[in-house]
Design a protein around this motif. Structure first.
Motif, mmCIF file in Angstrom:
data_model
loop_
_atom_site.group_PDB
_atom_site.id
_atom_site.type_symbol
_atom_site.label_atom_id
_atom_site.label_comp_id
_atom_site.label_asym_id
_atom_site.label_seq_id
_atom_site.Cartn_x
_atom_site.Cartn_y
_atom_site.Cartn_z
ATOM 1 N N GLY A 75 -7.044 -59.741 -24.996
ATOM 2 C CA GLY A 75 -8.264 -60.071 -26.152
ATOM 3 C C GLY A 75 -9.406 -61.264 -25.881
ATOM 4 O O GLY A 75 -10.016 -61.450 -26.826
ATOM 5 N N LYS A 76 -9.125 -61.415 -24.645
ATOM 6 C CA LYS A 76 -10.288 -62.536 -24.210
ATOM 7 C C LYS A 76 -11.552 -61.798 -23.741
ATOM 8 O O LYS A 76 -11.503 -60.516 -23.459
ATOM 9 C CB LYS A 76 -9.765 -63.362 -23.015
ATOM 10 C CG LYS A 76 -8.594 -64.176 -23.345
ATOM 11 C CD LYS A 76 -8.338 -65.043 -22.357
ATOM 12 C CE LYS A 76 -6.741 -66.048 -22.721
ATOM 13 N NZ LYS A 76 -6.754 -66.490 -23.690
ATOM 14 N N VAL A 77 -12.601 -62.675 -23.578
ATOM 15 C CA VAL A 77 -13.813 -62.143 -23.285
ATOM 16 C C VAL A 77 -14.535 -62.603 -22.254
ATOM 17 O O VAL A 77 -14.584 -63.890 -22.054
ATOM 18 C CB VAL A 77 -14.891 -62.273 -24.611
ATOM 19 C CG1 VAL A 77 -16.338 -61.892 -24.011
ATOM 20 C CG2 VAL A 77 -14.505 -61.593 -25.729
ATOM 21 N N ALA A 78 -14.843 -61.633 -21.142
ATOM 22 C CA ALA A 78 -15.273 -62.306 -19.878
ATOM 23 C C ALA A 78 -16.743 -61.758 -19.804
ATOM 24 O O ALA A 78 -17.054 -60.456 -20.149
ATOM 25 C CB ALA A 78 -14.585 -61.303 -18.851
ATOM 26 N N VAL A 79 -17.465 -62.658 -19.016
ATOM 27 C CA VAL A 79 -18.965 -62.105 -18.609
ATOM 28 C C VAL A 79 -19.084 -62.321 -17.069
ATOM 29 O O VAL A 79 -18.611 -63.343 -16.681
ATOM 30 C CB VAL A 79 -20.019 -63.062 -19.071
ATOM 31 C CG1 VAL A 79 -21.377 -62.595 -18.625
ATOM 32 C CG2 VAL A 79 -20.055 -63.065 -20.649
ATOM 33 N N ILE A 80 -19.346 -61.114 -16.588
ATOM 34 C CA ILE A 80 -19.203 -60.940 -14.995
ATOM 35 C C ILE A 80 -20.795 -60.890 -14.727
ATOM 36 O O ILE A 80 -21.108 -59.803 -14.909
ATOM 37 C CB ILE A 80 -18.500 -60.015 -14.553
ATOM 38 C CG1 ILE A 80 -16.815 -60.228 -14.973
ATOM 39 C CG2 ILE A 80 -18.404 -60.112 -12.890
ATOM 40 C CD1 ILE A 80 -16.070 -59.141 -14.385
ATOM 41 N N THR A 81 -21.318 -61.644 -13.918
ATOM 42 C CA THR A 81 -22.841 -61.373 -13.224
ATOM 43 C C THR A 81 -22.540 -60.615 -12.038
ATOM 44 O O THR A 81 -21.601 -60.657 -11.202
ATOM 45 C CB THR A 81 -23.428 -62.670 -12.809
ATOM 46 O OG1 THR A 81 -23.054 -63.429 -11.950
ATOM 47 C CG2 THR A 81 -23.720 -63.603 -13.967
ATOM 48 N N GLY A 82 -23.403 -59.509 -12.069
ATOM 49 C CA GLY A 82 -23.248 -58.472 -10.739
ATOM 50 C C GLY A 82 -22.132 -57.373 -11.053
ATOM 51 O O GLY A 82 -21.099 -57.675 -10.221
ATOM 52 N N GLY A 83 -22.092 -56.904 -12.268
ATOM 53 C CA GLY A 83 -20.809 -56.165 -12.305
ATOM 54 C C GLY A 83 -20.946 -54.759 -12.110
ATOM 55 O O GLY A 83 -19.958 -53.819 -12.313
ATOM 56 N N SER A 84 -22.140 -54.535 -11.656
ATOM 57 C CA SER A 84 -22.536 -52.842 -11.592
ATOM 58 C C SER A 84 -21.900 -52.471 -10.282
ATOM 59 O O SER A 84 -21.734 -51.083 -10.380
ATOM 60 C CB SER A 84 -24.071 -52.815 -11.263
ATOM 61 O OG SER A 84 -24.388 -53.587 -9.878
ATOM 62 N N ARG A 85 -21.285 -53.115 -9.368
ATOM 63 C CA ARG A 85 -20.524 -52.314 -8.100
ATOM 64 C C ARG A 85 -19.834 -53.578 -7.609
ATOM 65 O O ARG A 85 -19.806 -54.428 -7.939
ATOM 66 C CB ARG A 85 -21.539 -51.812 -7.096
ATOM 67 C CG ARG A 85 -22.391 -52.574 -6.670
ATOM 68 C CD ARG A 85 -23.611 -51.841 -5.752
ATOM 69 N NE ARG A 85 -24.297 -52.773 -4.911
ATOM 70 C CZ ARG A 85 -25.637 -53.132 -5.298
ATOM 71 N NH1 ARG A 85 -25.907 -52.723 -6.739
ATOM 72 N NH2 ARG A 85 -26.342 -54.096 -4.982
ATOM 73 N N GLY A 86 -19.074 -53.031 -6.335
ATOM 74 C CA GLY A 86 -18.550 -54.229 -5.498
ATOM 75 C C GLY A 86 -17.296 -54.754 -6.035
ATOM 76 O O GLY A 86 -16.571 -54.377 -6.988
ATOM 77 N N ILE A 87 -17.307 -56.310 -5.982
ATOM 78 C CA ILE A 87 -16.189 -56.965 -6.348
ATOM 79 C C ILE A 87 -16.330 -57.535 -7.804
ATOM 80 O O ILE A 87 -15.359 -57.399 -8.402
ATOM 81 C CB ILE A 87 -16.560 -58.398 -5.596
ATOM 82 C CG1 ILE A 87 -16.315 -58.204 -4.151
ATOM 83 C CG2 ILE A 87 -15.559 -59.402 -6.188
ATOM 84 C CD1 ILE A 87 -16.562 -59.498 -3.115
ATOM 85 N N GLY A 88 -17.590 -57.294 -8.430
ATOM 86 C CA GLY A 88 -17.751 -57.698 -9.598
ATOM 87 C C GLY A 88 -17.221 -56.443 -10.495
ATOM 88 O O GLY A 88 -16.653 -56.752 -11.619
#
Ligand SMILES: NC(=O)c1ccc[n+]([C@@H]2O[C@H](COP(=O)([O-])OP(=O)(O)OC[C@H]3O[C@@H](n4cnc5c(N)ncnc54)[C@H](OP(=O)(O)O)[C@@H]3O)[C@@H](O)[C@H]2O)c1
Length: 375
Positions: A75-88
């Protein structure tokens, strides 16, 4: 002379020194008398208390082989910069599996049709793009409905590679600026802009900020000539590491409740070094190669091989998940493992050797030995 032998020698000297012999004479005798010296050292070592005189690296490796989650992320909300590939991307997928709503970013979200989670446009090297992103992400219904952001993962980044001696001043100084904005300044701007949104969630029990830094942030770069090509990347990651820990100190002191950590991966198998993805500090061709500079080209080959053989991105993602599921997260962790195959894929031996060599070049090296007398 290594510390172990040095410690044993001092013990031998202390145990066997005749009063008429100076310590220097005794040591000279030990060094020149060959087999006799070895025998004496062996005897002294056998009689002495065990000496813990070996400096070794002891990384805080995640993910842990056995881990008991302490916090549910559902139920939590995360924002990840660089989520298009790799580690993100891998971390976003792992968080989705744990029930998290994930918002990622890309400089070109349209280039990723069917991506498993939302991608908002963000270029960390462009202040206008950052301002636009900050407004857009805080207006998202997932964020508004949640009363803020539970987890901000400042993960985006690029390698910055090139000679420490400027080959082409434009490429060099432009590259350094771009690297600094991408690896450091942009993250500061995003974090500052979203601090209240995370603090709002921390105030009701859970707010986290994680920075993806790197093992290179712990080196000075002087012990291994090849690592000089990393200098701008090292500078950017060290800056971010310092910022993250300074911010943590302030937030902790102010009891704001946001928990801040850095994740420092060893080599991970992603596109970080591929083709023209890195910021280059010297000219390269359309494929990201520099055939005119055999040393740099050899370095590029080595770094591409190292990332291609690196740890799986999904393995790195588990380090983030464990940190986020810990009630009291470590401030700084490494991504890696003591055991093969991951110790090989993370190149532990190389990292350890470079780390220890660089520590000895530090202004504040750690040494092993008896406690210093009080001053
Ligand atoms: N792979 C490793 O061995 C390793 C080791 C230690 C640390 N790291 C760090 O891990 C993080 C993730 O890297 P990765 O290995 O997963 O590499 P990657 O596959 O190349 O992913 C990099 C991500 O960063 C984004 N990005 C690049 N430049 C950006 C910019 N100017 N503004 C906003 N986003 C940008 C990319 O998105 P778009 O291209 O879609 O914009 C992409 O999603 C980086 O900070 C990297 O330095 C990696």
């Amino acid at each position: 002379m290594d510390n172990k032998i040095s410690g044993s020698m001092n013990q031998a000297a202390g145990a066997a020194a005749p009063t008429s012999m100076t310590k220097r004479q005794l040591l000279a005798g030990l060094v020149t008398s060959g087999a006799a010296a070895h025998a004496l050292l062996a005897t002294a070592s056998a009689k002495a208390d065990p000496l813990p005189f070996q400096v070794r690296s002891n990384p805080k490796f995640y993910p842990k082989a056995t881990f008991v989650p302490e916090v549910s992320l559902a139920g939590k909300v995360a924002v990840i910069t660089g989520g298009s590939r790799g580690i993100g991307r891998a971390t976003g997928l792992a968080l989705q599996s744990a029930g998290v709503t994930v918002i990622g970013t890309s400089r070109q979200p349209g280039a990723h049709p069917g991506h498993p989670f939302t991608l908002l446009p963000l270029d960390l090297a462009d202040p206008a793009s950052i301002a636009h992103f900050l407004a857009m992400v805080q207006a998202r219904p997932e964020v508004v409905g949640n009363g803020g952001i539970d987890m901000l993962l400042n993960n985006a980044g690029r390698f910055a590679l090139g000679s420490v001696v400027p080959v082409d001043p434009g490429a060099f100084f432009g590259g350094i600026q771009l690297a600094s904005a991408t690896l450091y300044g942009g993250h500061v701007a995003v974090t500052s802009g979203l601090l209240n949104a995370v603090a709002a969630r921390a105030a009701v029990g859970y707010g986290r900020i994680i920075f993806t830094t790197s093992v290179v942030a712990y080196g000075v770069g002087g012990s291994e000539p090849g690592t000089s090509y990393y200098h701008a990347y090292t500078a950017g990651k060290r800056s971010l590491l310092a910022y993250a820990n300074c911010l943590r100190g302030l937030i902790d002191a102010a009891r704001i409740g946001i928990r801040i950590s850095t994740v420092n991966p060893l080599a991970v198998n992603t596109d970080l070094a591929s083709g023209t993805r890195p910021v280059f500090l010297q000219p390269v061709d359309a494929n990201g190669n520099a055939p005119y500079d055999p040393n740099f080209q050899a370095f590029l080959g080595a770094v591409r091989a190292s990332t291609a053989n690196g740890l799986p991105a999904a393995f790195a993602a588990q380090a983030f998940v464990q940190l986020l599921m810990s009630a009291n997260p470590e401030p700084n962790i490494a991504v890696g493992s003591e055991a093969p195959p991951y110790s090989i894929q993370g190149q532990n031996d190389f990292v350890t050797a470079v780390g220890l060599a660089e520590m000895q070049q530090s202004a504040f090296p750690w040494v092993a030995g008896p406690a210093a007398p009080p001053r």
